[in-house]
Enzyme design. Structure first.
Site, PDB file in Angstrom:
ATOM      1  N   ASP A 235     -10.430  -5.143  -1.497  1.00 34.72           N
ATOM      2  CA  ASP A 235      -9.455  -4.670  -0.507  1.00 34.72           C
ATOM      3  C   ASP A 235     -10.115  -3.785   0.540  1.00 34.72           C
ATOM      4  OD1 ASP A 235      -7.165  -3.750   0.766  1.00 34.72           O
ATOM      5  OD2 ASP A 235      -6.485  -2.512  -0.916  1.00 34.72           O
TER       6      ASP A 235
ATOM      7  N   ASP B 271       0.833  -1.202   0.000  1.00 37.56           N
ATOM      8  CA  ASP B 271       0.000   0.000   0.000  1.00 37.56           C
ATOM      9  C   ASP B 271       0.867   1.251   0.000  1.00 37.56           C
ATOM     10  OD1 ASP B 271      -2.748  -0.912   0.047  1.00 37.56           O
ATOM     11  OD2 ASP B 271      -2.274  -1.794   1.998  1.00 37.56           O
TER      12      ASP B 271
HETATM   13  C1  DX5 Z   1      -6.413   0.690   2.746  1.00 39.16           C
HETATM   14  C2  DX5 Z   1      -5.449  -0.262   2.060  1.00 39.16           C
HETATM   15  C3  DX5 Z   1      -5.759  -1.693   2.357  1.00 39.16           C
HETATM   16  C4  DX5 Z   1      -5.682  -2.028   3.808  1.00 39.16           C
HETATM   17  C5  DX5 Z   1      -5.833  -3.486   4.090  1.00 39.16           C
HETATM   18  O1  DX5 Z   1      -6.069   1.978   2.459  1.00 39.16           O
HETATM   19  O2  DX5 Z   1      -5.468  -0.089   0.683  1.00 39.16           O
HETATM   20  O3  DX5 Z   1      -4.911  -2.529   1.574  1.00 39.16           O
HETATM   21  O4  DX5 Z   1      -4.516  -1.584   4.370  1.00 39.16           O
HETATM   22  O5  DX5 Z   1      -5.841  -3.660   5.463  1.00 39.16           O
HETATM   23  P1  DX5 Z   1      -7.116  -4.233   6.231  1.00 39.16           P
HETATM   24  O6  DX5 Z   1      -7.349  -5.600   5.684  1.00 39.16           O
HETATM   25  O7  DX5 Z   1      -6.676  -4.258   7.663  1.00 39.16           O
HETATM   26  O8  DX5 Z   1      -8.235  -3.291   5.967  1.00 39.16           O
HETATM   27 ZN    ZN Z   2      -4.546  -1.766  -0.583  1.00 41.02          ZN
END
Ligand code: DX5
Ligand code: ZN
Length: 216
Positions: A173, A33
């Site tokens: 996601d 990310d």
């Molecule tokens: C949010 C990100 C996601 C997130 C995933 O901005 O793009 O990829 O970090 O983490 P969880 O599964 O904890 O929401």
């Molecule tokens: Zn993400």
């Protein structure tokens, strides 16, 4: 479904070990990310860290660019060793150019869409994409609550792809856990991303397996 752990939720002081652990647990892709503090209200890392992760990781790297004007940084990120790159439709006016640039360099191109953005808005690009990244949280932070309203958009995208015989994959996601993964799978997801759902669990293998095999 394929499972892509998001290392944003891993323990930063043990990055190398965390990457090895999650790969051994059966991760298919490593989700990176990238946040710029402009398109989203948080900052993570850029191409230099991606390059370092690429030296450690043995599986495909899937970067999710949450940055304004991604067209200005695609070369640096591709040179850092990515295999999959998604950028947000809300962050650029050059969607076609970005898709083409990524694919011409042998990297899979994905378009990411935020929860309030309709499928209609990006429909025209789907036939060109390798994957569509449908966000089930507003991007910026891991560990947020899954927005169930987005399930109908996943179904809409899947129906459209089936109807038009498109080979575009659907990656989902945000806030995914063992419970809602079944709903996401049923709606049509091919890949699920999970941050907290994997890295905040005590057994990474069990967490990955539960996400992969979830059935509603
Ligand atoms: C949010 C990100 C996601 C997130 C995933 O901005 O793009 O990829 O970090 O983490 P969880 O599964 O904890 O929401
Ligand atoms: Zn993400």
């Amino acid at each position: 479904m394929k499972v892509a752990p998001s290392i944003i939720a891993a323990k930063f002081t043990d990055y190398q070990e965390e990457i090895v652990r999650v790969e051994k647990a059966g991760a298919d892709l490593l989700h990176l990310d990238v946040m710029d503090g402009v398109f989203v209200p948080n900052i993570t890392f850029g191409p230099m860290i991606v390059e370092a992760i690429n030296e450690i990781s043995t599986i495909d790297l899937d970067a999710h660019l949450m940055i304004a004007k991604p067209e200005n940084y695609l070369k640096q990120f591709i040179d850092a060793g990515l295999d999959w790159i998604s950028f947000h439709c809300e962050a650029t006016k050059k969607t076609d150019e970005c898709i083409r640039y990524i694919q011409e360099r042998g990297v899979k191109a994905g378009l990411a869409i935020n929860p309030p953005t309709s499928f209609d808005r990006i429909k025209e690009y789907v036939e060109k994409l390798d994957y569509l990244l449908i966000m089930t949280v507003n991007p910026g932070f891991y560990g947020q609550q899954f927005i169930a309203d987005v399930l109908s958009k996943i179904e809409e995208a899947k129906d459209w792809m089936t109807k038009h015989k498109l080979r575009c994959l659907i990656e989902v996601d945000g806030g995914i856990n063992a419970t809602n993964a079944a709903l996401v799978c049923q709606a049509g997801a091919d890949i699920v991303v999970a941050g907290a759902g994997i890295f905040k669990s005590s057994d990474y293998r069990k967490a990955v397996e539960e996400l992969r095999c979830s059935k509603a």
